[in-house]
Write a protein that holds these residues in place. Structure first.
Motif, PDB file in Angstrom:
ATOM      1  N   LEU A 144       0.561  -0.979   0.029  1.00 51.91           N
ATOM      2  CA  LEU A 144       0.071  -0.046  -0.160  1.00 51.91           C
ATOM      3  C   LEU A 144       0.737   1.118  -0.535  1.00 51.91           C
ATOM      4  O   LEU A 144       2.066   1.181   0.299  1.00 51.91           O
ATOM      5  N   PRO A 145       0.658   1.797  -0.639  1.00 48.78           N
ATOM      6  CA  PRO A 145       1.123   2.984  -0.606  1.00 48.78           C
ATOM      7  C   PRO A 145       1.233   4.501   0.476  1.00 48.78           C
ATOM      8  O   PRO A 145       0.707   5.408   0.574  1.00 48.78           O
ATOM      9  N   LEU A 146       1.434   3.604   1.928  1.00 49.30           N
ATOM     10  CA  LEU A 146       1.436   4.679   3.018  1.00 49.30           C
ATOM     11  C   LEU A 146       2.494   5.698   3.189  1.00 49.30           C
ATOM     12  O   LEU A 146       3.562   5.688   2.621  1.00 49.30           O
ATOM     13  N   VAL A 147       2.331   6.694   3.694  1.00 50.98           N
ATOM     14  CA  VAL A 147       2.883   7.659   3.461  1.00 50.98           C
ATOM     15  C   VAL A 147       3.642   8.018   4.908  1.00 50.98           C
ATOM     16  O   VAL A 147       2.564   8.451   5.700  1.00 50.98           O
ATOM     17  N   THR A 148       4.654   8.319   5.450  1.00 50.99           N
ATOM     18  CA  THR A 148       5.013   8.517   6.804  1.00 50.99           C
ATOM     19  C   THR A 148       4.897  10.215   7.030  1.00 50.99           C
ATOM     20  O   THR A 148       5.137  11.190   6.181  1.00 50.99           O
ATOM     21  N   CYS A 149       4.052  10.508   8.165  1.00 47.16           N
ATOM     22  CA  CYS A 149       3.304  11.872   8.392  1.00 47.16           C
ATOM     23  C   CYS A 149       4.816  12.410   9.368  1.00 47.16           C
ATOM     24  O   CYS A 149       4.922  12.013  10.968  1.00 47.16           O
ATOM     25  N   PRO A 150       5.293  13.651   9.914  1.00 48.11           N
ATOM     26  CA  PRO A 150       6.018  14.207  10.322  1.00 48.11           C
ATOM     27  C   PRO A 150       5.707  14.395  11.371  1.00 48.11           C
ATOM     28  O   PRO A 150       4.240  14.601  11.036  1.00 48.11           O
ATOM     29  N   PRO A 151       5.930  14.904  12.520  1.00 46.44           N
ATOM     30  CA  PRO A 151       5.186  15.014  13.327  1.00 46.44           C
ATOM     31  C   PRO A 151       4.554  16.815  13.230  1.00 46.44           C
ATOM     32  O   PRO A 151       6.168  17.689  12.926  1.00 46.44           O
ATOM     33  N   ARG A 152       3.520  17.660  14.107  1.00 42.46           N
ATOM     34  CA  ARG A 152       3.516  18.960  13.158  1.00 42.46           C
ATOM     35  C   ARG A 152       4.543  19.458  13.870  1.00 42.46           C
ATOM     36  O   ARG A 152       4.929  20.027  15.316  1.00 42.46           O
ATOM     37  N   GLN A 153       4.611  21.579  13.574  1.00 43.31           N
ATOM     38  CA  GLN A 153       5.226  21.956  13.740  1.00 43.31           C
ATOM     39  C   GLN A 153       4.550  22.872  14.598  1.00 43.31           C
ATOM     40  O   GLN A 153       5.172  23.785  15.021  1.00 43.31           O
ATOM     41  N   ASP A 154       3.710  23.171  13.674  1.00 37.17           N
ATOM     42  CA  ASP A 154       2.959  24.153  14.095  1.00 37.17           C
ATOM     43  C   ASP A 154       2.945  24.252  16.215  1.00 37.17           C
ATOM     44  O   ASP A 154       2.345  23.485  16.542  1.00 37.17           O
ATOM     45  N   VAL A 155       3.240  24.948  16.797  1.00 41.08           N
ATOM     46  CA  VAL A 155       2.800  25.889  17.344  1.00 41.08           C
ATOM     47  C   VAL A 155       1.642  25.343  18.799  1.00 41.08           C
ATOM     48  O   VAL A 155       1.768  25.030  19.395  1.00 41.08           O
ATOM     49  N   GLN A 156       0.448  25.636  18.302  1.00 37.85           N
ATOM     50  CA  GLN A 156      -0.672  25.544  18.218  1.00 37.85           C
ATOM     51  C   GLN A 156      -1.089  24.030  18.939  1.00 37.85           C
ATOM     52  O   GLN A 156      -1.712  23.328  19.483  1.00 37.85           O
ATOM     53  N   PHE A 157      -0.388  22.955  17.836  1.00 33.55           N
ATOM     54  CA  PHE A 157      -0.518  21.928  17.891  1.00 33.55           C
ATOM     55  C   PHE A 157       0.242  20.600  18.633  1.00 33.55           C
ATOM     56  O   PHE A 157       0.127  19.690  19.022  1.00 33.55           O
ATOM     57  N   ALA A 158       1.663  21.671  18.634  1.00 29.76           N
ATOM     58  CA  ALA A 158       2.713  21.391  19.678  1.00 29.76           C
ATOM     59  C   ALA A 158       2.370  20.855  22.068  1.00 29.76           C
ATOM     60  O   ALA A 158       1.970  21.539  22.522  1.00 29.76           O
ATOM     61  N   PRO A 159       2.470  19.790  21.963  1.00 32.83           N
ATOM     62  CA  PRO A 159       2.667  19.756  22.859  1.00 32.83           C
ATOM     63  C   PRO A 159       3.238  20.667  24.213  1.00 32.83           C
ATOM     64  O   PRO A 159       4.114  20.884  23.747  1.00 32.83           O
ATOM     65  N   GLN A 160       2.753  20.993  25.638  1.00 34.51           N
ATOM     66  CA  GLN A 160       3.509  22.059  25.814  1.00 34.51           C
ATOM     67  C   GLN A 160       4.019  21.335  26.965  1.00 34.51           C
ATOM     68  O   GLN A 160       3.319  20.653  28.455  1.00 34.51           O
ATOM     69  N   PRO A 161       5.695  21.407  27.326  1.00 28.30           N
ATOM     70  CA  PRO A 161       6.077  20.838  28.631  1.00 28.30           C
ATOM     71  C   PRO A 161       5.267  21.529  29.475  1.00 28.30           C
ATOM     72  O   PRO A 161       5.125  22.451  29.457  1.00 28.30           O
ATOM     73  N   PRO A 162       5.667  20.842  30.806  1.00 31.81           N
ATOM     74  CA  PRO A 162       5.010  22.052  32.451  1.00 31.81           C
ATOM     75  C   PRO A 162       6.402  22.640  32.742  1.00 31.81           C
ATOM     76  O   PRO A 162       7.273  22.579  32.328  1.00 31.81           O
ATOM     77  N   LYS A 163       6.522  23.829  33.040  1.00 28.08           N
ATOM     78  CA  LYS A 163       6.892  24.307  33.347  1.00 28.08           C
ATOM     79  C   LYS A 163       7.721  24.546  34.485  1.00 28.08           C
ATOM     80  O   LYS A 163       6.982  24.648  35.741  1.00 28.08           O
ATOM     81  N   THR A 164       9.659  24.774  34.530  1.00 27.42           N
ATOM     82  CA  THR A 164       9.648  24.499  35.788  1.00 27.42           C
ATOM     83  C   THR A 164      10.613  25.914  36.161  1.00 27.42           C
ATOM     84  O   THR A 164      11.172  26.258  35.766  1.00 27.42           O
ATOM     85  N   PRO A 165      10.467  25.922  37.641  1.00 29.65           N
ATOM     86  CA  PRO A 165      10.884  27.464  37.942  1.00 29.65           C
ATOM     87  C   PRO A 165      12.263  27.686  37.942  1.00 29.65           C
ATOM     88  O   PRO A 165      13.033  26.815  38.349  1.00 29.65           O
ATOM     89  N   CYS A 166      13.276  28.283  37.919  1.00 27.93           N
ATOM     90  CA  CYS A 166      14.599  28.855  37.253  1.00 27.93           C
ATOM     91  C   CYS A 166      14.853  28.807  38.637  1.00 27.93           C
ATOM     92  O   CYS A 166      14.490  30.437  39.635  1.00 27.93           O
TER      93      CYS A 166
END
Length: 508
Positions: free
Chosen positions: A34-56
């Motif tokens: 089957l002509p399957l195409v690999t989809c790379p992860p989207r880099q759009d910020v609104q779809f990116a997971p938000q890592p937890p904030k670590t106090p500096c």
């Protein structure tokens, strides 16, 4: 695969999944690729997971120099698409000791972007503030050699300071930091009660902080209203404000609402229509006319408006032993800009401090009390350190909005649990709508340790006119000592501008 509900998202997904399963099964039976195409992860910020904030753990050393190294504690913002995932960039930055922010301010050390001219909100703010811009490739190279920074000074440092006694000061100064960045007409304060500013925290540790001043023993000389709490009824806003100011000058505390701690009432023109006036006889509260504040010692407590001195009923005497026994200890009365050192905890567990704001009930205005947990740059560490009705608790649970009433709201602060990088908790109030704090009148602010304890300090903020946002009070560190300050700084703009000034990313 039969479709039972056309244009229904869940049913469409079920049908497509059935088609895919049948296709894979037939391809396997016929041994067809089957002509399957690999989809790379989207880099759009609104779809990116938000890592937890670590106090500096490090102080902000300032702007990054062109071509120079990064230093631990630098505030870094990222915008636009990057070849490296946003989560990985943030994780590597935090591991190196950098402080990754969600917005750009004048305190930002550098903006990381591959499209400096993208026109994004962060890029525009960076250009306006002169924040250095670094591309992703350069940033990744600099991450390999981040220089050591200066750790935040913890509350235990400066052991030579004492926090056991309360002291009050009202030195002159002006509000600085995030709030000053918000445009608006500030409420002018008298020279003797202007809002003070704590000395800027030095970049290198100091040996000790001077011990807090102990207040002189309380006297009633020149303070005939010491220990009294006076409610002003009626009058125009300027007249009522002047009367409350006079109460404080005479050593008393100006009340905003009728409560069991009120000892006297003063009736100004127009106050006859106030419904609270009808409750005064049953509560045994003395009601005085407007001239009483000129010489309160000449009229017996309990004298009705216009009554001759000495005409008060003994049952209405506000200073009677029976009433004094029921009354909690009087708090310190702070002028606008006044400061008091918080006492050291008497037990192992430090008390949870409460800042309560109260005002006369309003029919045409909704008032919200909010809080900001700020670092030494007067900026939030992350957006969630903005506590308001929509997010009534910060992630660490150290600051919470407890009471959300129409005429009184409370912010609870666990000062002992705040990280060393949190230097201040600012509490403000904002009006939703066209009304102003001039329409609202006086706002009373009270600092209370623990639950059910007597208030430590109280202030009546009464100088507002056209302002829609009012900075009420703040807890701030001075070496190892926490202090409470009554502020009373107003701005014509709304809450969004105040939040932006403190570094909160507010959508336009």
């Amino acid at each position: 695969m039969e479709q039972t509900r056309a244009h229904d998202a869940l049913d469409d997904t079920r049908v497509l999944a059935g088609i895919l399963r049948a296709t894979l099964r037939e391809a396997a039976r016929l041994d067809l690729p089957l002509p399957l195409v690999t989809c790379p992860p989207r880099q759009d910020v609104q779809f990116a997971p938000q890592p937890p904030k670590t106090p500096c753990a490090y102080r902000n050393p300032g702007r990054a120099d062109a071509g120079g190294p990064l230093v631990q504690g630098m505030k870094i913002a990222i915008t636009g698409e990057t070849a490296t995932s946003r989560a990985e960039l943030v994780a590597r930055s935090v591991a190196a000791g950098l402080n990754v922010m969600s917005s750009v301010s004048r305190h930002t050390s550098a903006l990381v972007t591959n499209e400096a001219g993208s026109g994004s909100a962060k890029a525009r703010r960076a250009a306006a503030e002169g924040v250095p811009v670094i591309d992703e490739h350069t940033f990744l190279r600099l991450l390999g050699d981040v220089r050591a920074g200066t750790p935040h000074r913890g509350a235990a440092e400066g052991a030579g300071a004492s926090g056991g006694a309360a002291s009050v000061s009202g030195s002159a100064g002006s509000v600085s930091g995030g709030a000053a960045a918000v445009p608006g007409n500030a409420v002018a304060a008298p020279a003797s009660t202007a809002v003070p500013v704590p000395a800027a925290a030095p970049s290198t540790p100091v040996a000790a902080v001077p011990a807090p001043r102990r207040p002189a023993p309380a006297t009633t000389t020149g303070r005939p209203l010491a220990g009294r709490r006076v409610l002003i009824l009626g009058g125009t806003h300027p007249a009522a404000a002047a009367a409350r100011t006079r109460v404080v000058e005479l050593g008393g505390s100006a009340a905003i609402n009728l409560s069991r701690t009120v000892t006297d009432a003063v009736l100004l023109p127009g106050g006859e229509a106030d419904r609270r006036l009808r409750r005064m006889p049953e509560l045994g509260l003395p009601v005085h006319d407007e001239h009483w504040l000129n010489a309160p010692g000449t009229a017996a407590p309990g004298a009705a408006p216009g009554a001759a001195p000495g005409a008060a009923s003994p049952a209405a005497d506000a200073s009677s032993p029976e009433r004094e026994a029921d009354r909690p200890p009087s708090p310190l009365v702070l002028p606008r800009g006044g400061v008091v050192d918080l006492p050291a905890p008497q037990h192992d567990a430090a008390p949870l401090w409460h800042i309560t704001a109260a005002w006369a009930p309003q029919e045409a205005a909704d008032i919200d009390v909010v809080a900001f947990v700020l670092d030494e740059d007067e900026q939030v560490t992350f957006d969630e350190d903005f506590v308001f009705y929509g997010a009534p608790e910060n992630p660490a649970g150290t600051v919470r909005l407890l009471t959300d009433g129409p005429a009184e709201q409370t912010i609870a602060v666990d000062l002992a649990s705040l990280p060393p990088g949190s230097r201040k908790v600012a509490v403000a109030a904002a009006i939703d709508g066209k009304a102003t704090f001039g329409d609202v009148g006086a706002v009373q602010v009270t600092a209370v340790p623990g639950t059910g304890a007597a208030p430590l300090a109280r202030a009546t903020l009464d100088a507002a006119t056209t302002e829609r946002t009012l900075l009420l009070a703040e807890f701030y560190r001075r070496g190892p000592v926490w202090r409470f300050r009554a502020v009373g700084q107003g701005y014509d703009e709304g809450l969004a501008n105040l939040a932006r000034g403190y570094g909160v990313d507010i959508a336009d």
